[in-house]
Design a protein around this motif. Structure first.
Motif, PDB file in Angstrom:
ATOM      1  N   THR A 232       2.465  34.541 -34.641  1.00 55.32           N
ATOM      2  CA  THR A 232       1.406  34.355 -35.602  1.00 55.32           C
ATOM      3  C   THR A 232       0.362  34.160 -35.125  1.00 55.32           C
ATOM      4  O   THR A 232      -0.185  33.778 -33.867  1.00 55.32           O
TER       5      THR A 232
ATOM      6  N   GLY B  51      -2.520  32.216 -36.409  1.00 57.14           N
ATOM      7  CA  GLY B  51      -3.187  31.183 -36.570  1.00 57.14           C
ATOM      8  C   GLY B  51      -2.900  30.147 -37.565  1.00 57.14           C
ATOM      9  O   GLY B  51      -1.486  30.656 -38.161  1.00 57.14           O
ATOM     10  N   PRO B  52      -3.136  28.956 -38.285  1.00 55.05           N
ATOM     11  CA  PRO B  52      -2.632  28.287 -39.013  1.00 55.05           C
ATOM     12  C   PRO B  52      -2.359  29.036 -40.462  1.00 55.05           C
ATOM     13  O   PRO B  52      -1.229  28.908 -41.080  1.00 55.05           O
TER      14      PRO B  52
ATOM     15  N   ALA C 156       0.577  31.286 -39.956  1.00 61.91           N
ATOM     16  CA  ALA C 156       1.622  30.829 -39.642  1.00 61.91           C
ATOM     17  C   ALA C 156       2.213  30.473 -41.150  1.00 61.91           C
ATOM     18  O   ALA C 156       3.513  30.563 -41.409  1.00 61.91           O
ATOM     19  N   ARG C 157       1.405  29.541 -42.094  1.00 61.81           N
ATOM     20  CA  ARG C 157       1.966  29.321 -43.268  1.00 61.81           C
ATOM     21  C   ARG C 157       2.240  30.615 -44.041  1.00 61.81           C
ATOM     22  O   ARG C 157       3.357  30.515 -44.855  1.00 61.81           O
TER      23      ARG C 157
ATOM     24  N   ARG D 234       5.863  20.661 -39.111  1.00 66.49           N
ATOM     25  CA  ARG D 234       4.856  20.323 -38.102  1.00 66.49           C
ATOM     26  C   ARG D 234       3.523  21.306 -38.290  1.00 66.49           C
ATOM     27  O   ARG D 234       3.699  22.687 -38.693  1.00 66.49           O
ATOM     28  N   PRO D 235       2.330  20.676 -37.872  1.00 65.08           N
ATOM     29  CA  PRO D 235       1.230  21.646 -37.938  1.00 65.08           C
ATOM     30  C   PRO D 235       1.442  23.107 -37.034  1.00 65.08           C
ATOM     31  O   PRO D 235       1.816  22.938 -36.072  1.00 65.08           O
ATOM     32  N   PRO D 236       0.831  24.078 -37.667  1.00 70.74           N
ATOM     33  CA  PRO D 236       0.879  25.359 -36.862  1.00 70.74           C
ATOM     34  C   PRO D 236      -0.180  25.220 -35.741  1.00 70.74           C
ATOM     35  O   PRO D 236      -0.996  24.510 -35.771  1.00 70.74           O
ATOM     36  N   HIS D 237       0.192  26.176 -34.581  1.00 70.86           N
ATOM     37  CA  HIS D 237      -0.680  26.013 -33.549  1.00 70.86           C
ATOM     38  C   HIS D 237      -1.928  26.611 -34.053  1.00 70.86           C
ATOM     39  O   HIS D 237      -2.108  27.348 -34.825  1.00 70.86           O
ATOM     40  N   PRO D 238      -3.205  25.945 -33.458  1.00 70.98           N
ATOM     41  CA  PRO D 238      -4.621  26.268 -33.909  1.00 70.98           C
ATOM     42  C   PRO D 238      -4.929  27.689 -33.602  1.00 70.98           C
ATOM     43  O   PRO D 238      -5.745  28.243 -34.358  1.00 70.98           O
ATOM     44  N   GLU D 239      -4.302  28.378 -32.570  1.00 71.15           N
ATOM     45  CA  GLU D 239      -4.985  29.762 -32.470  1.00 71.15           C
ATOM     46  C   GLU D 239      -4.005  30.973 -32.151  1.00 71.15           C
ATOM     47  O   GLU D 239      -3.987  31.925 -31.790  1.00 71.15           O
TER      48      GLU D 239
END
Length: 324
Positions: A148, A150-151, A154-155, A236-241
Motif C-alpha cells: 500500500t 500510505g494510510p 491502506a484503509r 493497528r495504524p497503517p504505515h505513514p509512507e
C-alpha cells in the motif's frame, strides 16, 4: 503549464518533488491543496517557486487528484469545466465507475478524465497492453498487487478485502472478497505472496481494452490476519509512507497456432510508483501525446511503449518473468 495537485500526502508530495526536478516538463505553476494546510505549506516552503499554495477554485491545465479513494469522482466533476486534463489515482470501484460515467460530460467540456492513474490500476493496465502486443488473441488477463502507498491507501485496501470482488468471466460476476487464494510470484525482493479477491477496479478498466477476453481478474496480497480482520476497523495504524510494493500482470492467449502466456511486473514502494505514473502521464500531455477527450482509463489514452519509456525516466523499471 499550470498543475493543481489535490492532496499533499505520500503521492502528492512525490509528484511535487518530481515536477520540481523535471526539466523536460514545462511547468508554469504547481499549486497544492490539502485539508491540512500545514502539509501544503511544508511542500511549498521546501521547493519554493514554482510550487505554491492553491485552492479548489484554481484553474489549471492538469489537475491531479491524490486524495483518499472514494471522493475523487465528486472532485473530478467540480473540475470538469476548469481542468483540461484530470488525473485520478483512486482505486475504489465506485469512484472509477462514476469517473467513467462522466464521459459525455467531459466531451461536452472538451476535457479529459483519466481514471486509475496509479500503480494498480494504472501501471498494470499499461503492462497488460504491452504484454498483449505479441499475441494474436488474448483470452485471459490476471492482475495482482502487493503493498500500500500510505494510510489512506491502506484503509482502502482493508475495505476492499471485505467487499464483493468484480470479475469478468464471459460476463460480469461478483465473488466474495478474501476468497480465491492464489500464490503469486512478484519481482524480487517481494517474491511469493498469497493473493485474494477484493473489490478492485482493474477488471472494469481492463475489460475496455480486452473485450474479447474470457477471463479478467484482479487480486491483492493479504495475510490471514488481514482476511479475518477485514470486517473490523483496522487493528493497528497503517504505515505513514507505505513499504515495499509490487505488481504483476499475466496475459494468456494464442500466438499463431500456439497457446502461451506472458508475465510482466514491477517492484517499488507503491507511493513512488503512483507518483511516477502521474508524472509520466503529465510528461506525455506536455508533449501533446494525450489528445483524447472524454473519460477513460490510462491504457486507453497512452501508447504503452512510450509510457513505459517515460516511466523508466522516473526510475521505475518493469521486468518480465523469463521462466528461469
Amino acid at each position: 503549464m499550470d498543475i493543481l495537485i489535490v492532496g499533499a500526502g505520500v503521492v502528492g508530495a512525490g509528484v511535487v518533488e518530481s515536477l520540481a526536478n523535471a526539466p523536460s516538463i514545462p511547468v508554469g505553476r504547481v499549486a497544492i491543496v490539502d485539508r491540512n494546510p500545514h502539509q501544503a505549506w511544508q511542500l511549498s516552503e521546501k521547493y519554493g517557486l514554482p510550487v505554491t499554495i492553491g485552492s479548489l477554485d484554481d484553474s489549471a491545465d492538469v489537475v491531479v487528484l491524490a486524495t483518499a479513494s472514494g471522493s475523487q469522482a465528486r472532485l473530478a466533476r467540480r473540475f470538469l469545466s476548469r481542468g483540461r486534463v484530470i488525473l485520478s489515482t483512486s482505486d475504489s470501484v465506485a469512484d472509477v465507475r462514476r469517473l467513467l460515467d462522466m464521459h459525455g460530460a467531459a466531451q461536452r467540456q472538451d476535457a479529459l478524465v483519466v481514471a486509475g492513474v496509479g500503480m494498480a490500476p494504472g501501471l498494470t493496465d499499461v503492462l497488460a497492453v504491452r504484454a498483449a502486443a505479441e499475441f494474436d488473441r488474448v483470452t485471459e488477463v490476471h492482475v495482482a498487487k502487493f503493498g500500500t502507498g500510505g494510510p489512506a491507501c491502506a484503509r482502502q485496501h482493508h475495505k476492499a478485502l471485505s467487499s464483493l470482488a468484480l470479475e469478468w468471466r464471459s460476463g460480469w460476476k461478483q465473488r466474495p472478497g478474501g476468497s480465491g487464494r492464489e500464490l503469486c510470484w512478484f519481482p524480487s525482493p517481494v517474491d511469493a505472496s498469497d493473493c485474494y479477491r477484493a473489490a478492485l477496479p482493474d477488471p472494469m478498466l481492463l475489460a475496455r481494452k480486452f473485450n474479447g477476453a474470457n477471463r479478467i481478474t484482479a487480486r491483492m496480497a493479504a495475510t490471514r490476519r488481514d482476511r479475518f480482520s477485514s470486517w473490523l476497523p483496522m487493528l493497528r495504524p497503517p504505515h505513514p509512507e507505505g513499504k515495499l510494493g509490487a505488481v504483476r500482470v499475466e496475459i494468456r492467449g494464442q500466438k499463431g497456432q500456439k497457446w502461451t502466456g506472458r508475465i510482466l511486473g514491477a517492484s517499488a514502494p507503491p507511493g513512488n510508483v503512483t507518483a511516477a505514473v502521474l508524472v509520466s502521464a503529465i510528461e506525455l500531455f506536455a508533449a501533446e501525446k494525450l489528445r483524447q477527450i472524454g473519460a477513460m482509463g490510462l491504457a486507453e489514452v497512452v501508447d504503452a511503449a512510450e509510457f513505459l519509456d517515460a516511466l523508466e525516466g522516473q526510475k521505475i523499471v518493469c521486468e518480465e518473468f523469463s521462466g528461469a
